[in-house]
Scaffold this motif. Structure first.
Motif, PDB file in Angstrom:
ATOM      1  N   PHE A  44       0.829  -1.206   0.000  1.00 15.40           N
ATOM      2  CA  PHE A  44       0.000   0.000   0.000  1.00 15.40           C
ATOM      3  C   PHE A  44       0.864   1.256   0.000  1.00 15.40           C
ATOM      4  O   PHE A  44       1.852   1.356   0.728  1.00 15.40           O
ATOM      5  N   VAL A  45       0.478   2.206  -0.825  1.00 10.27           N
ATOM      6  CA  VAL A  45       1.152   3.510  -0.895  1.00 10.27           C
ATOM      7  C   VAL A  45       0.147   4.580  -0.473  1.00 10.27           C
ATOM      8  O   VAL A  45      -0.923   4.705  -1.087  1.00 10.27           O
ATOM      9  N   TRP A  46       0.488   5.323   0.553  1.00 16.06           N
ATOM     10  CA  TRP A  46      -0.460   6.294   1.090  1.00 16.06           C
ATOM     11  C   TRP A  46      -0.674   7.473   0.149  1.00 16.06           C
ATOM     12  O   TRP A  46       0.266   8.050  -0.402  1.00 16.06           O
ATOM     13  N   SER A  47      -1.942   7.822  -0.024  1.00 15.38           N
ATOM     14  CA  SER A  47      -2.363   9.048  -0.688  1.00 15.38           C
ATOM     15  C   SER A  47      -3.847   9.221  -0.367  1.00 15.38           C
ATOM     16  O   SER A  47      -4.529   8.237  -0.044  1.00 15.38           O
ATOM     17  N   PRO A  48      -4.382  10.442  -0.431  1.00 12.13           N
ATOM     18  CA  PRO A  48      -5.813  10.632  -0.154  1.00 12.13           C
ATOM     19  C   PRO A  48      -6.703   9.767  -1.053  1.00 12.13           C
ATOM     20  O   PRO A  48      -7.698   9.197  -0.595  1.00 12.13           O
ATOM     21  N   LEU A  49      -6.341   9.663  -2.339  1.00 14.21           N
ATOM     22  CA  LEU A  49      -7.127   8.843  -3.262  1.00 14.21           C
ATOM     23  C   LEU A  49      -7.088   7.376  -2.863  1.00 14.21           C
ATOM     24  O   LEU A  49      -8.128   6.698  -2.850  1.00 14.21           O
ATOM     25  N   ASN A  50      -5.903   6.887  -2.528  1.00 21.28           N
ATOM     26  CA  ASN A  50      -5.778   5.486  -2.128  1.00 21.28           C
ATOM     27  C   ASN A  50      -6.548   5.196  -0.842  1.00 21.28           C
ATOM     28  O   ASN A  50      -7.095   4.105  -0.656  1.00 21.28           O
ATOM     29  N   ALA A  51      -6.591   6.177   0.059  1.00 20.74           N
ATOM     30  CA  ALA A  51      -7.349   6.006   1.298  1.00 20.74           C
ATOM     31  C   ALA A  51      -8.843   5.887   1.005  1.00 20.74           C
ATOM     32  O   ALA A  51      -9.547   5.051   1.589  1.00 20.74           O
ATOM     33  N   VAL A  52      -9.344   6.711   0.092  1.00 17.79           N
ATOM     34  CA  VAL A  52     -10.757   6.659  -0.297  1.00 17.79           C
ATOM     35  C   VAL A  52     -11.072   5.320  -0.963  1.00 17.79           C
ATOM     36  O   VAL A  52     -12.106   4.698  -0.686  1.00 17.79           O
ATOM     37  N   ILE A  53     -10.172   4.865  -1.829  1.00 16.49           N
ATOM     38  CA  ILE A  53     -10.364   3.575  -2.505  1.00 16.49           C
ATOM     39  C   ILE A  53     -10.410   2.449  -1.478  1.00 16.49           C
ATOM     40  O   ILE A  53     -11.243   1.537  -1.568  1.00 16.49           O
ATOM     41  N   THR A  54      -9.529   2.519  -0.477  1.00 15.05           N
ATOM     42  CA  THR A  54      -9.488   1.478   0.554  1.00 15.05           C
ATOM     43  C   THR A  54     -10.796   1.432   1.335  1.00 15.05           C
ATOM     44  O   THR A  54     -11.326   0.346   1.608  1.00 15.05           O
ATOM     45  N   VAL A  55     -11.329   2.593   1.695  1.00 23.52           N
ATOM     46  CA  VAL A  55     -12.614   2.640   2.403  1.00 23.52           C
ATOM     47  C   VAL A  55     -13.710   2.012   1.540  1.00 23.52           C
ATOM     48  O   VAL A  55     -14.548   1.248   2.025  1.00 23.52           O
ATOM     49  N   GLY A  56     -13.690   2.332   0.248  1.00 21.83           N
ATOM     50  CA  GLY A  56     -14.669   1.757  -0.664  1.00 21.83           C
ATOM     51  C   GLY A  56     -14.551   0.243  -0.744  1.00 21.83           C
ATOM     52  O   GLY A  56     -15.564  -0.472  -0.760  1.00 21.83           O
ATOM     53  N   LEU A  57     -13.319  -0.262  -0.787  1.00 20.36           N
ATOM     54  CA  LEU A  57     -13.100  -1.702  -0.828  1.00 20.36           C
ATOM     55  C   LEU A  57     -13.627  -2.380   0.434  1.00 20.36           C
ATOM     56  O   LEU A  57     -14.242  -3.451   0.373  1.00 20.36           O
ATOM     57  N   ILE A  58     -13.384  -1.742   1.590  1.00 18.03           N
ATOM     58  CA  ILE A  58     -13.842  -2.316   2.861  1.00 18.03           C
ATOM     59  C   ILE A  58     -15.369  -2.393   2.891  1.00 18.03           C
ATOM     60  O   ILE A  58     -15.949  -3.401   3.322  1.00 18.03           O
ATOM     61  N   ILE A  59     -16.034  -1.332   2.419  1.00 10.54           N
ATOM     62  CA  ILE A  59     -17.501  -1.312   2.425  1.00 10.54           C
ATOM     63  C   ILE A  59     -18.063  -2.407   1.528  1.00 10.54           C
ATOM     64  O   ILE A  59     -18.948  -3.179   1.926  1.00 10.54           O
ATOM     65  N   VAL A  60     -17.535  -2.498   0.305  1.00  9.55           N
ATOM     66  CA  VAL A  60     -18.028  -3.506  -0.644  1.00  9.55           C
ATOM     67  C   VAL A  60     -17.749  -4.911  -0.126  1.00  9.55           C
ATOM     68  O   VAL A  60     -18.620  -5.792  -0.158  1.00  9.55           O
ATOM     69  N   ALA A  61     -16.523  -5.125   0.356  1.00 11.71           N
ATOM     70  CA  ALA A  61     -16.147  -6.453   0.851  1.00 11.71           C
ATOM     71  C   ALA A  61     -17.010  -6.855   2.044  1.00 11.71           C
ATOM     72  O   ALA A  61     -17.394  -8.018   2.179  1.00 11.71           O
ATOM     73  N   THR A  62     -17.330  -5.889   2.917  1.00 11.54           N
ATOM     74  CA  THR A  62     -18.172  -6.177   4.073  1.00 11.54           C
ATOM     75  C   THR A  62     -19.584  -6.572   3.649  1.00 11.54           C
ATOM     76  O   THR A  62     -20.166  -7.519   4.186  1.00 11.54           O
ATOM     77  N   LEU A  63     -20.135  -5.867   2.680  1.00 13.02           N
ATOM     78  CA  LEU A  63     -21.472  -6.191   2.186  1.00 13.02           C
ATOM     79  C   LEU A  63     -21.509  -7.581   1.550  1.00 13.02           C
ATOM     80  O   LEU A  63     -22.441  -8.366   1.783  1.00 13.02           O
ATOM     81  N   VAL A  64     -20.486  -7.893   0.757  1.00 13.13           N
ATOM     82  CA  VAL A  64     -20.427  -9.209   0.111  1.00 13.13           C
ATOM     83  C   VAL A  64     -20.252 -10.303   1.161  1.00 13.13           C
ATOM     84  O   VAL A  64     -20.907 -11.344   1.106  1.00 13.13           O
ATOM     85  N   GLY A  65     -19.369 -10.065   2.132  1.00 14.16           N
ATOM     86  CA  GLY A  65     -19.142 -11.049   3.186  1.00 14.16           C
ATOM     87  C   GLY A  65     -20.402 -11.307   3.992  1.00 14.16           C
ATOM     88  O   GLY A  65     -20.705 -12.456   4.348  1.00 14.16           O
TER      89      GLY A  65
END
Length: 207
Positions: A44-65
């Motif tokens: 992982f490489v920190w940046s504001p965009l990458n942080a937003v993408i990570t939050v989005g991934l967590i939300i989607v992954a949580t819903l699927v799980g």
């Protein structure tokens, strides 16, 4: 001819496994998310965009799980793989309690959702060529990584932090939701050795 046959067998095994009850164990339910989470943090490489993408991934992954777990069936099985002889010389089986789970078609639906999101990420964010061959290769690699645990260790699956994160968050959410859903699964996943009494109502409710 040999490789397509191997790929077909792996696909069949993967699909067949989702409709059978298999033991809940540490290797498949903890190792995969922990290993992928490690790879995610390493790449992982920190940046504001990458942080937003990570939050989005967590939300989607949580819903699927959550969706996958809601339809997963859990049961406690007793297998007699040993025996002893009583005072009369009769064989008395010794039963081993095993907690098993069956994902079913809904687990496959969730898996397809994650695969589809992975392909979108590869096409839009990573700018990788998306073709029929690429779609087939991505599906094969995902199945191979689920059927053959060691395949994830080869590093051949992918190197992007986004894809590592997607796999880590979806696998981890499935494991945690499964532990939350069933006391039996929780006992196994969190290393408790003593089985509590599981009521008949609860056991039926997981079918």
């Amino acid at each position: 001819m040999f490789l397509p046959a191997v790929i077909a067998v792996i696909f069949i095994i993967f699909i067949k496994d989702q409709f059978e009850f298999s033991a809940i164990g540490w290797l498949s339910y903890w190792f995969i998310p922990i290993f992928c989470l490690y790879q995610f943090m390493r790449t992982f490489v920190w940046s504001p965009l990458n942080a937003v993408i990570t939050v989005g991934l967590i939300i989607v992954a949580t819903l699927v799980g959550h969706y996958q777990t809601a339809h997963t069936k859990i049961r406690l099985e007793e297998t007699g793989n040993r025996y002893f002889r009583d005072a009369n010389g009769q064989e008395v089986p010794v039963y081993k309690k095993v907690v098993t789970a069956q994902g079913g078609r809904h687990y496959l639906y969730g898996w397809l959702m994650i695969l589809g999101l992975q392909l979108v990420i590869e096409g839009l964010y990573l700018h990788e060529l998306t073709s029929i061959d690429h779609l087939f290769e991505a599906a094969y690699k995902e199945v191979a990584a689920d059927v053959l645990i060691f395949y994830r260790l080869t590093g051949a699956r992918h190197s992007s932090w986004i894809l590592w994160g997607l796999t880590a968050f979806s696998s981890l959410s499935y494991t945690l939701f499964l532990a939350h859903k069933s006391p039996m699964a929780k006992m196994v996943l969190f290393g408790k050795k003593t089985y509590k009494h599981i009521s008949e109502h609860e056991e039926r409710g997981t079918h």
